[in-house]
Design an enzyme around this catalytic site. Structure first.
Site, PDB file in Angstrom:
ATOM      1  N   ARG A 148       3.719   1.006   5.288  1.00  0.00           N
ATOM      2  CA  ARG A 148       2.433   0.476   5.209  1.00  0.00           C
ATOM      3  C   ARG A 148       1.831   0.321   3.813  1.00  0.00           C
ATOM      4  O   ARG A 148       1.917   1.463   3.083  1.00  0.00           O
ATOM      5  CB  ARG A 148       1.572   1.369   6.048  1.00  0.00           C
ATOM      6  CG  ARG A 148       0.035   1.194   6.078  1.00  0.00           C
ATOM      7  CD  ARG A 148      -0.867   2.391   6.572  1.00  0.00           C
ATOM      8  NE  ARG A 148      -2.519   1.881   6.462  1.00  0.00           N
ATOM      9  CZ  ARG A 148      -3.389   2.751   6.161  1.00  0.00           C
ATOM     10  NH1 ARG A 148      -3.100   3.866   6.136  1.00  0.00           N
ATOM     11  NH2 ARG A 148      -4.576   2.303   5.935  1.00  0.00           N
ATOM     12  N   HIS A 169      -8.249  -1.280   1.340  1.00  0.00           N
ATOM     13  CA  HIS A 169      -8.095  -0.091   1.312  1.00  0.00           C
ATOM     14  C   HIS A 169      -8.963   0.637   0.038  1.00  0.00           C
ATOM     15  O   HIS A 169      -8.372   1.013  -0.797  1.00  0.00           O
ATOM     16  CB  HIS A 169      -6.550   0.395   1.144  1.00  0.00           C
ATOM     17  CG  HIS A 169      -6.183   1.752   1.470  1.00  0.00           C
ATOM     18  ND1 HIS A 169      -5.318   2.303   2.370  1.00  0.00           N
ATOM     19  CD2 HIS A 169      -6.852   3.028   0.855  1.00  0.00           C
ATOM     20  CE1 HIS A 169      -5.293   3.523   2.172  1.00  0.00           C
ATOM     21  NE2 HIS A 169      -6.083   4.120   1.366  1.00  0.00           N
ATOM     22  N   GLU A 215     -10.298   3.742   6.992  1.00  0.00           N
ATOM     23  CA  GLU A 215     -11.289   4.876   7.229  1.00  0.00           C
ATOM     24  C   GLU A 215     -12.612   4.495   6.650  1.00  0.00           C
ATOM     25  O   GLU A 215     -13.385   5.045   5.742  1.00  0.00           O
ATOM     26  CB  GLU A 215     -10.882   6.025   6.230  1.00  0.00           C
ATOM     27  CG  GLU A 215      -9.427   6.404   6.808  1.00  0.00           C
ATOM     28  CD  GLU A 215      -8.807   7.541   5.534  1.00  0.00           C
ATOM     29  OE1 GLU A 215      -7.836   8.259   5.981  1.00  0.00           O
ATOM     30  OE2 GLU A 215      -9.489   7.939   4.658  1.00  0.00           O
ATOM     31  N   ASN A 248      -5.482   8.044  11.189  1.00  0.00           N
ATOM     32  CA  ASN A 248      -5.196   8.854   9.947  1.00  0.00           C
ATOM     33  C   ASN A 248      -5.579  10.498  10.425  1.00  0.00           C
ATOM     34  O   ASN A 248      -6.948  10.593  10.346  1.00  0.00           O
ATOM     35  CB  ASN A 248      -5.712   8.579   8.487  1.00  0.00           C
ATOM     36  CG  ASN A 248      -5.399   7.190   8.479  1.00  0.00           C
ATOM     37  OD1 ASN A 248      -4.515   6.545   8.875  1.00  0.00           O
ATOM     38  ND2 ASN A 248      -6.195   6.498   7.472  1.00  0.00           N
ATOM     39  N   TYR A 257      -5.250  14.541   9.097  1.00  0.00           N
ATOM     40  CA  TYR A 257      -4.838  15.429   8.077  1.00  0.00           C
ATOM     41  C   TYR A 257      -4.841  16.926   8.478  1.00  0.00           C
ATOM     42  O   TYR A 257      -4.005  17.736   8.272  1.00  0.00           O
ATOM     43  CB  TYR A 257      -5.420  15.366   6.829  1.00  0.00           C
ATOM     44  CG  TYR A 257      -5.009  14.208   6.137  1.00  0.00           C
ATOM     45  CD1 TYR A 257      -3.843  14.204   5.342  1.00  0.00           C
ATOM     46  CD2 TYR A 257      -5.517  12.650   6.416  1.00  0.00           C
ATOM     47  CE1 TYR A 257      -3.309  13.032   4.740  1.00  0.00           C
ATOM     48  CE2 TYR A 257      -4.947  11.701   5.747  1.00  0.00           C
ATOM     49  CZ  TYR A 257      -3.726  11.731   4.837  1.00  0.00           C
ATOM     50  OH  TYR A 257      -3.239  10.605   4.277  1.00  0.00           O
ATOM     51  N   GLU A 263      -1.610   7.661   8.775  1.00  0.00           N
ATOM     52  CA  GLU A 263      -1.579   8.472   7.592  1.00  0.00           C
ATOM     53  C   GLU A 263      -1.365   9.745   8.323  1.00  0.00           C
ATOM     54  O   GLU A 263      -2.190  10.239   9.159  1.00  0.00           O
ATOM     55  CB  GLU A 263      -2.799   8.488   6.861  1.00  0.00           C
ATOM     56  CG  GLU A 263      -2.698   7.038   5.897  1.00  0.00           C
ATOM     57  CD  GLU A 263      -3.956   7.321   5.054  1.00  0.00           C
ATOM     58  OE1 GLU A 263      -4.507   8.337   4.648  1.00  0.00           O
ATOM     59  OE2 GLU A 263      -4.685   6.158   4.583  1.00  0.00           O
TER      60      GLU A 263
END
Length: 486
Positions: A96, A141, A186, A326, A328, A393
């Site tokens: 990606r 992005h 995002e 994504n 985390y 992500e």
């Protein structure tokens, strides 16, 4: 309570000992990721113009932790062949990466398309194609021409139309060789950082207005890009178009609180995803209600949350073929006192903190909470009628250099959470580690290292050295079996 604990223990034990549940499904993709501004460098090469990030870091270096910029960073613009060789050595299925708006459309609009930029990205795709690596291309992005920022950027209601024009150029020039596109990365993170914390360009503190307006326009922009592809390119190229959301896992701090975790989800993930993936479209009802209520208490004549017309609700709803997630970390949520509503730090009226039992990473905001990903995937399954999901992500920062055991355990625990979610009926098709290389981490500069591969930024050759996690991940990918690193 004891019976629930015992059931969870038994289920976890069965899954840990049943090898069938540790095998990746057929067709499951494993890859790595990057973004243009973070790795390309070559900020003024050929006819590329200054981006919003170039302008930001050059004029306000004090806003970056180490005062650095990404003028060179990993220099992947010139070293892309070396980087693709590294990707190929990993044995991953996909890569990606994003394309730079200010490189492809230096003037910001499609009246002038850079031939130099097209050659660069085609050369990168040539290398990936030669190695059999599937490209996932992110159209936006977080970097756009500074000339567009001067005109208002994402607060300009013409921005969705400019973005649609840019996306069309991407589809026209790369659609025949790229089958997976991600329109925007995002929206809530970019818009909050740009207009609430002021740690992203244009660094304007417009909390509760600018952030909402920005996401509003990004949702329109995504819909324009999706329908452009659907109408003009899908039949010919047969690709897929999705949008990427960062969503945290949320847990109510009080076991008796059955509201706060869902409220936290709706104000972060639902804010972006509900308009696209829900059956009704539009923003979540609880979000509309709470923002309107607090706006009135603050003296506003109408809600600070923008309103979509019936046309826009229909146009945005369903404007993605897959949900790019994504993930985390997670957080604990608890309600704030209603009596202090006007002074709440957010419209949802929640306070967030971390569980002290959660493991820590190099980055202060990142705690190791794989169970949060498992829970989040099931929420997405239930709220949005089991959409196709790609994890685009997931990663952890580490200050331990090349001996990155924390990264091995982080990836293992999150891959396991994904396999458990698939077993629970979630349609997860792939996993992407962030990031391939240690690189420029936005306002954090070079202070955090997320890469599988170490980059020596003090060396003129920017030497790349695989970390310990690379060999472990290579083995997992080659066997297609998730084995515990312990």
């Amino acid at each position: 309570m004891f019976s629930v604990f015992l059931l969870n223990f038994v289920v976890k034990s069965v899954i840990c000992n049943d090898e069938n549940h540790l095998l990746f499904p057929d067709g499951f993709l494993i890859g790595v990721a990057s973004s243009a501004y973070q790795i390309e460098g070559a900020w003024n090469v050929s006819d590329k113009t200054i981006s919003n990030w170039d302008h930001f870091v050059h004029h306000w270096p004090e806003k970056i932790y180490d005062g650095s910029n990404a003028d060179v960073t990993t220099d992947s613009y010139h070293r892309y062949k070396e980087d693709v060789d590294i990707i190929n050595n990993l044995g991953v299925d996909h890569y990606r990466f994003s394309m730079s708006w200010s490189r492809i459309l230096p003037k910001g609009h499609s009246g002038y398309v850079s031939k130099s930029a097209l050659r660069y990205y085609h050369s990168l795709l040539d290398e990936l194609d030669a190695k059999g690596i599937i490209p996932f291309v992110t159209i936006y992005h977080w970097d756009h021409p500074q000339s567009i920022e001067k005109a208002g950027g994402w607060l300009n209601d013409l921005m969705p139309y400019l973005f649609a024009s840019y996306a069309r150029v991407i589809f026209e020039n790369f659609g025949h060789r790229v089958k997976y596109f991600i329109t925007l990365n995002e929206p809530s993170v970019f818009c909050t950082m740009a207009y609430t914390t002021a740690s992203f360009p244009p660094a304007r503190k417009l909390n509760g207005t600018g952030d909402y307006h920005c996401v509003h326009n990004q949702l329109k922009a995504n819909a324009f890009a999706y329908h452009t592809y659907d109408r003009m390119f899908r039949k010919k190229f047969k690709g897929k178009v999705g949008i990427a959301y960062q969503c945290m896992g949320s847990f109510s701090k009080d076991d008796n609180d059955i509201v706060s975790d869902d409220l936290a989800f709706e104000f972060e993930c639902g804010w972006q995803a509900h308009p696209v993936f829900s059956e009704s479209g539009d923003y979540p009802e609880i979000m509309k209600k709470k923002v309107a209520e607090r706006s009135r208490a603050q003296g506003y004549e109408k809600s600070r949350l923008p309103t979509f017309s019936t046309f826009w609700v229909k146009f945005i709803r369903g404007s993605a073929d897959f949900l790019a997630l994504n993930y985390y970390t997670s957080r604990l949520a608890k309600p704030l006192q209603r009596s202090s509503m006007v002074n709440w730090p957010n419209d949802e009226g929640l306070e967030y903190e971390f569980d002290p039992k959660w493991g820590s990473a190099q980055t202060p905001w990142l705690k190791v909470v794989p169970q949060g990903l498992h829970k989040l995937l099931k929420i997405i399954r239930d709220k949005y009628n089991r959409p196709t999901v790609y994890i685009t992500e997931n990663g952890v920062s580490s200050s331990s250099g090349k001996e990155d055991d924390i990264r091995i355990h982080y990836v293992y625990s999150h891959l396991k959470a994904i396999l458990l979610a698939i077993k629970d009926g979630c349609d997860v098709r792939g996993y992407t580690y962030w990031s391939l290389l240690d690189s420029y981490e936005w306002f954090a500069g070079f202070t955090y290292q997320f890469g599988l591969v170490h980059v020596d930024f003090d060396d003129v050759n920017l030497t790349r050295t695989p970390k310990k996690s690379v060999e472990w991940l290579k083995h997992i990918i080659s066997t297609r079996k998730l084995e515990s690193p312990v």
